[in-house]
Motif scaffolding. Structure first.
Motif, mmCIF file in Angstrom:
data_model
loop_
_atom_site.group_PDB
_atom_site.id
_atom_site.type_symbol
_atom_site.label_atom_id
_atom_site.label_comp_id
_atom_site.label_asym_id
_atom_site.label_seq_id
_atom_site.Cartn_x
_atom_site.Cartn_y
_atom_site.Cartn_z
ATOM 1 N N ASN A 98 19.191 -35.421 47.276
ATOM 2 C CA ASN A 98 19.387 -34.672 47.102
ATOM 3 C C ASN A 98 18.859 -34.048 45.352
ATOM 4 O O ASN A 98 18.529 -33.035 45.834
ATOM 5 C CB ASN A 98 21.670 -34.969 46.112
ATOM 6 N N ASP A 99 18.453 -35.489 45.336
ATOM 7 C CA ASP A 99 17.496 -35.232 43.896
ATOM 8 C C ASP A 99 16.147 -35.108 44.207
ATOM 9 O O ASP A 99 15.910 -33.673 44.006
ATOM 10 C CB ASP A 99 16.819 -36.337 42.724
ATOM 11 N N GLY A 107 17.266 -30.793 45.119
ATOM 12 C CA GLY A 107 17.112 -30.519 43.748
ATOM 13 C C GLY A 107 16.061 -30.163 43.362
ATOM 14 O O GLY A 107 15.492 -28.994 42.628
ATOM 15 N N ALA A 108 14.758 -30.856 42.982
ATOM 16 C CA ALA A 108 13.609 -31.016 41.920
ATOM 17 C C ALA A 108 13.412 -29.635 42.926
ATOM 18 O O ALA A 108 12.749 -28.923 42.047
ATOM 19 C CB ALA A 108 13.422 -32.281 41.654
#
Lengths: 293, 470
Positions: B61-62, B65-66
């Motif tokens: 997810n990170d 997201g980034a």
């Protein structure tokens, strides 16, 4: 990143996973963040919470149609300049006076200038950028990419410290590519039910847990309808507060009808909501009442 | 599973890894995003790389997201990003696995002796509140149990076959026993997610079996659409019209820079010159006022356009949301104004019902009489037509053999600034049979319009700044 998320929590803001991530990137990369989303999902609140968490001053520039450099960047203090000229008339030469009156002393800093020139790092919030026109956006570009401002008479003023910049937009107008290119992008949407419940509980801890859950469920239902203005988080919090004030024990048909105007702000919407949601709430009551009648 | 294929064969089918390792992969990903119509600049890519340096890659997810924060900069782009991300990294992983000849342990080949009916129920129950990972496991289980034998070769067909075998439906199934979790219907989006997982797992299987990557599926209009309103089509129409509104709203601003100072306002200049003793030191310019759209819409609701009239009414409905100065009319044999209906009814279905019921469209025969419609329309709004007004006609121009009266239509177009005609028939059918669009086309700009992307073309034309007669 975890640290930042807990920090924001501590500042009274419950960030979603993505919000925390983008804020983290913004502080690390020193890039402005463009926050878009429907009205009232906490875009402005995010900036405030960030400022609280980072212990920085929040410099806010509220945009509106017709906002120009004089109100956003800087302005020369004409009156003071005039006084200066009059006070010295005769004695000093033209060159002296000219050099003199275009000094920093005669500059009236406006929000953007303040943010740049501040000796302490700040959080700069440019609110509702979509309300301004494209020329203003273009003017922001220099500030956003290099954190500097050019003043013709003085030269370039560079930021002494790196501000964290947040721009918010309600998406009423497509922003220019150039502006978007310089920003990180964060889309804030209405939160999931559990997340919203947490937020409501945080802001009105006195409200009964079951009522709060029911409230959030109803609000989420209302958002599914095709309304002119769906209720925002701010409005569910308002509603929660209203219910506390009224000392409501449960959200039934009557309470809903009385307090509906807190969350729905359009006449046509009121009708729709009353027809779709209000009736649903009433039904269990009337079912009980039927045998008695 | 198939016997291990000799490596040489695999390498002919699976493309080699691109150069540049991870960076190369990311660039390939960006290239794929560009193919799907996102405008990505080098600066955005640099940002993406910079952002990836700051975050741990251990969490998908990170990572996503980034990338999303740096690459996708509008809700629409965000949606495209999401889909392409799924597609790209799924394929990249599978290709890599095939290259290294890693295959999942074939537990599914063991004969399945589980009670199939119990499995059905279990899956349905877990579907009610399953997480993504649980859904994935369920999908595998389902494929193992029901997807045996040769597939049909078309993934979509297989997915639906398995879904049917499981008896999963979104609508309630009252004939099932009381305690069956499928009785009340499976939540629609859960079902959709499950189908997605099924498709992925089937695709994974296929890649493993054949050791080749199937061609990637380009995104369709439907994929791209943000899951919003209850009626997908309506949402698409609204989106286009919202775009139209934005274009019209910013239109004035574009003119500001270049042409605003075109005309000197003599009166104001003279007045200003009084301050300087009659010398016009400061020139005053006439401000260029942005065009305020004033729109008249005429919509055919006769039987010959039944299929299209839902589309038309939704266009009308969306237009009403966006423009305050809009008057709308529906017509069959005669004309009737429905501005109020649309202003009153927020709900599209209610609005269209109201229009068909009490708009008072006087029709005896149910056949359009364009000649009469023009005469009535002209009589009704003759005084209000002016060069800044825009008239939009939605209709198929089929007169049923009645006189087209294009002279009256010409009078209307002469008074209005611009006239557009949206015809729901493909251009191929124009002027066949009783269609007289060519008679009208001389006086207006006609568009074929039966899909939303055609509506977009129209929007572009409508939003173009007016040149003459300002």
């Amino acid at each position: 990143m975890e640290e930042l998320a807990t920090g924001l929590r501590g500042a009274g803001y419950l960030p979603g996973a993505n919000t925390a991530l983008v804020s983290f990137l913004a502080t690390k990369l020193g890039k402005p963040v463009l926050v878009e989303g429907p009205a009232g999902v906490g875009k402005t609140e995010l900036a405030k919470a960030l400022a609280r968490y980072l212990k920085r001053t929040l410099v806010r520039l509220q945009c509106y149609e017709g906002l120009d450099e004089a109100k956003a960047l800087y302005e020369w203090n004409y009156r003071k300049q005039l006084l200066r000229i009059q006070a010295e008339s005769g004695e000093a030469g033209w060159q002296d006076v000219q050099d003199d009156i275009f000094g920093e002393e005669f500059l009236l800093p406006r929000p953007l200038m303040t943010a740049i020139a501040s000796p302490e790092p700040v959080v700069l919030l440019i609110d509702e950028i979509d309300k301004t026109d494209q020329e203003f956006e273009a003017m922001l570009l220099e500030l956003l990419s290099d954190f500097q401002i050019s003043i013709p008479e003085l030269g370039r003023i560079e930021a002494r410290t790196q501000p964290v910049v947040l721009l918010t937009s309600n998406n009423t107008r497509e922003l220019t590519e150039a502006l978007k290119r310089r920003c990180l992008y964060l889309w804030l949407d209405y939160p999931e039910i559990e997340h919203e419940l947490e937020i409501v509980r945080l802001h009105s801890p006195d409200l009964d847990e079951t009522i709060a859950r029911k409230l959030v469920e109803i609000v989420q239902q209302i958002r599914e309808l095709d309304l002119k203005k769906p209720p925002s988080i701010a409005e569910s919090i308002d509603w929660a507060r209203a219910l506390i004030l009224l000392g409501a024990k449960d959200i039934d048909g009557d309470t809903f009808k009385q307090t509906m105007s807190v969350i729905v702000k359009h006449r046509t919407d009121l009708d729709t909501v009353a027809a779709r949601v209000g009736v649903k709430l009433e039904r269990p009551v009337s079912d009980d009442a039927l045998p008695a009648a | 599973m198939a016997a291990p294929t000799p490596p040489s064969k695999i390498y002919t089918r699976i493309p080699d890894r691109g150069p540049g390792g991870f960076d190369g992969q990311l660039l390939a990903f960006a290239e794929e995003l560009r193919e799907e119509g996102m405008a990505l600049g080098t600066s955005e890519l640099l940002d993406a790389f910079a952002a990836l340096e700051e975050i741990p890659w251990s969490d998908q997810n990170d990572f996503k997201g980034a990338l999303s924060a740096t690459l996708a900069k509008s809700p629409e782009d965000g949606r495209t990003f999401e889909l392409v991300f799924e597609r790209f990294f799924f394929r990249a992983t599978e290709a890599e696995a095939a290259r290294r000849q890693i295959s999942e342990s074939p537990s599914r080949t063991s004969a399945f002796d589980v009670d199939l009916d119990a499995l059905r129920q279990q899956i349905a129950a877990a579907l009610q509140d399953g997480s993504e990972a649980a859904l994935r496991d369920l999908a595998r289980l389902a494929i193992a149990a029901f997807g045996k034998g040769e597939g049909s070769g078309v993934l979509g067909v297989d997915v639906q076959r398995i879904r049917r075998a499981l008896g999963l439906r979104s609508e309630p199934q009252p004939d099932l026993p009381e305690d069956d979790p499928r009785r009340d219907g499976v939540p629609r989006d859960q079902l959709r997610r499950f189908e997605q997982q099924l498709r992925r797992e089937l695709e994974r299987d296929l890649i493993e079996r054949t050791a080749s990557l199937p061609p990637k599926r380009p995104l369709t209009e439907l994929d791209r659409a943000l899951p919003t309103g209850p009626i997908q089509d309506l949402a698409a129409v609204h989106r286009v019209v919202a775009q139209l509104k934005r274009r019209l709203a910013t239109q004035g601003h574009e003119l500001k820079g270049a042409k605003r100072h075109a005309h000197v306002d003599v009166r104001r200049t003279m007045r200003a010159s009084l301050q300087t003793g009659g010398v016009p030191v400061e020139l005053k310019y006439r401000p260029r006022r942005p065009r305020r759209p004033e729109i008249f819409v005429l919509c055919d609701v006769s039987t010959s356009v039944t299929s299209a009239s839902t589309f038309f009414l939704s266009v009308l409905h969306a237009l009403h949301d966006s423009f305050r100065k809009l008057r709308s009319f529906v017509f069959i044999e005669r004309i009737s104004e429905v501005t109020e209906v649309f202003e009153r009814e927020r709900d599209f279905r209610a609005a269209s019902e109201a229009v068909s019921k009490d708009a008072g469209v006087a029709d005896i025969s149910g056949y359009t009489d364009y000649g009469r419609v023009w005469t009535e329309f002209l009589a009704l709004i003759e005084d209000e037509l002016h060069p800044r007004a825009t008239v939009i006609v939605l209709g198929d121009a089929r007169t049923n053999g009645r006189p087209p009266r294009d002279d009256v239509f010409a009078a209307i177009t002469a008074r209005a600034g611009r006239t557009f005609w949206l015809n729901p028939e493909p251009r191929l059918y124009w002027n066949y049979g009783d269609s007289v669009i060519s008679a009208y086309e001389q006086h207006c700009t006609a568009f074929e319009c039966w899909r939303t992307d055609q509506l977009e073309d129209f929007v572009k034309a409508l939003a173009q700044p007016v040149t003459a007669a300002g």
